[in-house]
Design an enzyme around this catalytic site. Structure first.
Site, PDB file in Angstrom:
ATOM      1  N   ASP A   1       0.821  -1.207   0.000  1.00 20.65           N
ATOM      2  CA  ASP A   1       0.000   0.000   0.000  1.00 20.65           C
ATOM      3  C   ASP A   1       0.861   1.266   0.000  1.00 20.65           C
ATOM      4  O   ASP A   1       1.853   1.354   0.722  1.00 20.65           O
ATOM      5  CB  ASP A   1      -0.891   0.030   1.237  1.00 20.65           C
ATOM      6  CG  ASP A   1      -1.933  -1.078   1.250  1.00 20.65           C
ATOM      7  OD1 ASP A   1      -1.628  -2.188   0.779  1.00 20.65           O
ATOM      8  OD2 ASP A   1      -3.049  -0.831   1.760  1.00 20.65           O
TER       9      ASP A   1
ATOM     10  N   HIS B   1      -1.056   4.622  -0.686  1.00 18.94           N
ATOM     11  CA  HIS B   1      -2.066   5.553  -0.160  1.00 18.94           C
ATOM     12  C   HIS B   1      -1.700   7.021  -0.329  1.00 18.94           C
ATOM     13  O   HIS B   1      -1.746   7.804   0.623  1.00 18.94           O
ATOM     14  CB  HIS B   1      -2.360   5.240   1.305  1.00 18.94           C
ATOM     15  CG  HIS B   1      -3.271   4.060   1.501  1.00 18.94           C
ATOM     16  ND1 HIS B   1      -4.562   4.039   1.038  1.00 18.94           N
ATOM     17  CD2 HIS B   1      -3.045   2.852   2.089  1.00 18.94           C
ATOM     18  CE1 HIS B   1      -5.120   2.877   1.339  1.00 18.94           C
ATOM     19  NE2 HIS B   1      -4.212   2.132   1.961  1.00 18.94           N
TER      20      HIS B   1
ATOM     21  N   ASP C   1      -3.988  -0.160  -3.603  1.00 21.03           N
ATOM     22  CA  ASP C   1      -4.193   0.939  -2.664  1.00 21.03           C
ATOM     23  C   ASP C   1      -3.197   2.061  -2.923  1.00 21.03           C
ATOM     24  O   ASP C   1      -2.384   2.421  -2.074  1.00 21.03           O
ATOM     25  CB  ASP C   1      -4.139   0.448  -1.218  1.00 21.03           C
ATOM     26  CG  ASP C   1      -5.454  -0.185  -0.772  1.00 21.03           C
ATOM     27  OD1 ASP C   1      -6.301  -0.445  -1.643  1.00 21.03           O
ATOM     28  OD2 ASP C   1      -5.624  -0.414   0.439  1.00 21.03           O
TER      29      ASP C   1
ATOM     30  N   ASP D   1      -6.134   7.574  -1.746  1.00 20.03           N
ATOM     31  CA  ASP D   1      -6.815   7.800  -0.465  1.00 20.03           C
ATOM     32  C   ASP D   1      -5.811   7.958   0.675  1.00 20.03           C
ATOM     33  O   ASP D   1      -4.694   7.456   0.622  1.00 20.03           O
ATOM     34  CB  ASP D   1      -7.809   6.693  -0.119  1.00 20.03           C
ATOM     35  CG  ASP D   1      -9.065   6.729  -0.970  1.00 20.03           C
ATOM     36  OD1 ASP D   1      -9.379   7.801  -1.519  1.00 20.03           O
ATOM     37  OD2 ASP D   1      -9.734   5.678  -1.095  1.00 20.03           O
ATOM     38  N   ARG D   2      -6.257   8.651   1.713  1.00 19.48           N
ATOM     39  CA  ARG D   2      -5.519   8.868   2.953  1.00 19.48           C
ATOM     40  C   ARG D   2      -4.405   9.910   2.840  1.00 19.48           C
ATOM     41  O   ARG D   2      -4.385  10.872   3.590  1.00 19.48           O
ATOM     42  CB  ARG D   2      -4.915   7.556   3.490  1.00 19.48           C
ATOM     43  CG  ARG D   2      -5.926   6.478   3.815  1.00 19.48           C
ATOM     44  CD  ARG D   2      -6.902   6.957   4.844  1.00 19.48           C
ATOM     45  NE  ARG D   2      -7.701   5.853   5.375  1.00 19.48           N
ATOM     46  CZ  ARG D   2      -8.728   6.039   6.197  1.00 19.48           C
ATOM     47  NH1 ARG D   2      -9.062   7.250   6.560  1.00 19.48           N
ATOM     48  NH2 ARG D   2      -9.421   5.006   6.634  1.00 19.48           N
TER      49      ARG D   2
ATOM     50  N   ASN E   1      -8.517  -2.631  -2.649  1.00 15.06           N
ATOM     51  CA  ASN E   1      -9.894  -2.299  -2.275  1.00 15.06           C
ATOM     52  C   ASN E   1     -10.175  -0.800  -2.371  1.00 15.06           C
ATOM     53  O   ASN E   1     -11.337  -0.391  -2.473  1.00 15.06           O
ATOM     54  CB  ASN E   1     -10.209  -2.798  -0.862  1.00 15.06           C
ATOM     55  CG  ASN E   1      -9.326  -2.185   0.204  1.00 15.06           C
ATOM     56  OD1 ASN E   1      -8.102  -2.317   0.156  1.00 15.06           O
ATOM     57  ND2 ASN E   1      -9.929  -1.515   1.172  1.00 15.06           N
ATOM     58  N   HIS E   2      -9.135   0.037  -2.364  1.00 17.20           N
ATOM     59  CA  HIS E   2      -9.352   1.478  -2.509  1.00 17.20           C
ATOM     60  C   HIS E   2      -9.444   1.918  -3.964  1.00 17.20           C
ATOM     61  O   HIS E   2      -9.758   3.089  -4.223  1.00 17.20           O
ATOM     62  CB  HIS E   2      -8.245   2.257  -1.800  1.00 17.20           C
ATOM     63  CG  HIS E   2      -8.485   2.401  -0.327  1.00 17.20           C
ATOM     64  ND1 HIS E   2      -8.980   3.547   0.255  1.00 17.20           N
ATOM     65  CD2 HIS E   2      -8.327   1.507   0.681  1.00 17.20           C
ATOM     66  CE1 HIS E   2      -9.094   3.371   1.557  1.00 17.20           C
ATOM     67  NE2 HIS E   2      -8.696   2.138   1.845  1.00 17.20           N
TER      68      HIS E   2
ATOM     69  N   HIS F   1      -3.907  -8.301  -3.547  1.00 11.76           N
ATOM     70  CA  HIS F   1      -3.950  -7.203  -2.584  1.00 11.76           C
ATOM     71  C   HIS F   1      -4.365  -7.681  -1.195  1.00 11.76           C
ATOM     72  O   HIS F   1      -3.687  -7.413  -0.206  1.00 11.76           O
ATOM     73  CB  HIS F   1      -4.904  -6.095  -3.042  1.00 11.76           C
ATOM     74  CG  HIS F   1      -5.017  -5.008  -2.013  1.00 11.76           C
ATOM     75  ND1 HIS F   1      -3.992  -4.113  -1.772  1.00 11.76           N
ATOM     76  CD2 HIS F   1      -6.006  -4.688  -1.117  1.00 11.76           C
ATOM     77  CE1 HIS F   1      -4.346  -3.283  -0.793  1.00 11.76           C
ATOM     78  NE2 HIS F   1      -5.558  -3.613  -0.378  1.00 11.76           N
TER      79      HIS F   1
ATOM     80  N   ARG G   1     -14.004  -6.302   8.956  1.00 12.13           N
ATOM     81  CA  ARG G   1     -14.050  -5.163   8.038  1.00 12.13           C
ATOM     82  C   ARG G   1     -15.437  -4.970   7.431  1.00 12.13           C
ATOM     83  O   ARG G   1     -15.737  -3.907   6.887  1.00 12.13           O
ATOM     84  CB  ARG G   1     -13.051  -5.372   6.897  1.00 12.13           C
ATOM     85  CG  ARG G   1     -11.581  -5.308   7.281  1.00 12.13           C
ATOM     86  CD  ARG G   1     -10.746  -5.462   6.027  1.00 12.13           C
ATOM     87  NE  ARG G   1      -9.318  -5.583   6.247  1.00 12.13           N
ATOM     88  CZ  ARG G   1      -8.459  -4.570   6.266  1.00 12.13           C
ATOM     89  NH1 ARG G   1      -8.894  -3.342   6.113  1.00 12.13           N
ATOM     90  NH2 ARG G   1      -7.159  -4.784   6.434  1.00 12.13           N
TER      91      ARG G   1
ATOM     92  N   HIS H   1      -2.386  -4.716   2.170  1.00 10.05           N
ATOM     93  CA  HIS H   1      -3.707  -4.497   2.763  1.00 10.05           C
ATOM     94  C   HIS H   1      -3.726  -4.277   4.272  1.00 10.05           C
ATOM     95  O   HIS H   1      -4.681  -3.718   4.783  1.00 10.05           O
ATOM     96  CB  HIS H   1      -4.611  -5.675   2.388  1.00 10.05           C
ATOM     97  CG  HIS H   1      -6.074  -5.486   2.671  1.00 10.05           C
ATOM     98  ND1 HIS H   1      -6.742  -4.331   2.350  1.00 10.05           N
ATOM     99  CD2 HIS H   1      -7.005  -6.313   3.218  1.00 10.05           C
ATOM    100  CE1 HIS H   1      -8.018  -4.464   2.684  1.00 10.05           C
ATOM    101  NE2 HIS H   1      -8.193  -5.652   3.221  1.00 10.05           N
TER     102      HIS H   1
END
Length: 311
Positions: free
Chosen positions: A52, A54, A80, A83-84, A112-113, A162, A210, A237
């Site tokens: 990840d 991000h 991923d 995001d973040r 998943n993002h 992932h 989750r 992940h």
């Protein structure tokens, strides 16, 4: 005049945004490229595997400093990308250009993002509107996300994904038959591949806290590897404070590549270098010094507990 990818990459390495029209063209060309790739891409070592990121752009540059720049190093990114962090657009723009420029040396797996639903909540959507004044760039990238592959196999021995495994998938061939060209569904095998996590306290599959995917234990891992004639599962992940984690008698590894996650978690990060003879070396690193002048800026995420829970 044709698309000058080298110029785009040079501009992005300086953390300069590309024009909206350029991003549209790049995403369209990348979709054409990705459409020809399987749900399971087979590659050969040596390759450097990245977890990840991000949107932590300076840390992505740090990865290239440590692991080598394209095309001199083969890279496998496990999802991923957005995001973040503060620079999701710069991060995914650079990775997309590198994939388009060096398609055999850069592999991009879906996380998943990489979905419309998640990016509307965790920063990427808001960043696109703030930096471009509209939602067009968000639409270009999220449409492109639908074409990203779901998994990679290294030397027919290491299965890379992932998230993790699915109770609906026993063999690699079953992954190849999935319809991946769509938004990530809430449930089903495609969702499981990007959402699931290992759990040392379980042997079999269990419901994931989750709210998507499953947790799975050592017996699940052992059976999957035996059925598919493989030796290892490699995934991302999950935040690892030491940068990586190895479980189940070296049958499964997690690689995490966002140091000091969200500019405040204090964790290390790593990239995994897989050699031609199957040897694996976790190259651990700390946050890039350039983050110091940016990390005091407000983020799109809410509370730290939520940051840690919903990776």
């Amino acid at each position: 005049m044709g698309l000058d990818l080298d110029a785009c990459i040079s501009q992005l390495l300086q953390k300069q945004l590309l024009a909206e029209s350029l991003i549209k063209e790049i995403c369209e060309k990348t979709k054409e490229l990705l459409m020809r790739e399987s749900n399971v891409i087979h590659i050969s070592a040596p390759v450097t595997v990245v977890g990840d990121i991000h949107g932590q752009f300076y840390d992505l540059i740090e990865i290239f400093r440590i692991g080598g720049y394209c095309p001199y190093t083969n890279y496998l990114f496990l999802g991923d990308y957005v995001d973040r962090g503060l620079f999701s657009i710069e991060t995914i723009s650079l990775l997309t250009c590198l994939k388009l420029r060096y398609p055999e040396r850069v592999q991009l797996v879906r996380g998943n993002h990489e979905s419309r639903a998640v990016t509307q909540t965790y920063g990427f959507y808001t960043e696109c509107v703030r930096k471009y004044g509209n939602t067009n760039v968000w639409h270009y990238f999220t449409d492109m996300f639908d074409y990203l592959t779901l998994s990679v196999v290294i030397d027919d021995k290491i299965f890379c994904v992932h998230g993790g495994l699915s109770p609906s998938i026993h063999s690699i061939d079953q992954i190849k038959t999935l319809d991946r060209f769509r938004e990530i569904p809430h449930e089903g095998p495609m969702a499981d591949l990007v959402w699931s996590d290992p759990d040392q306290d379980k042997d079999e599959f269990a419901i994931s806290p989750r709210g998507a995917g499953y947790t799975f234990g050592g017996e699940v891992v052992k059976k999957f590897l035996h059925i598919n004639g493989m030796s290892h599962i490699l995934r991302a992940h999950q935040l690892c404070m030491e940068g990586y984690q190895v479980l189940y008698d070296d049958r499964l590894s997690t690689v995490w590549s966002a140091p000091n996650y969200c500019y405040r978690c204090g964790n290390m990060a790593s990239i995994l270098e897989v050699g031609v003879n199957g040897e694996r070396f976790f190259n651990v690193f700390d946050a890039a010094p350039e983050n110091d002048r940016e990390s005091s800026r407000p983020m799109a995420s809410e509370r730290l507990e939520n940051v840690l829970y919903f990776l």
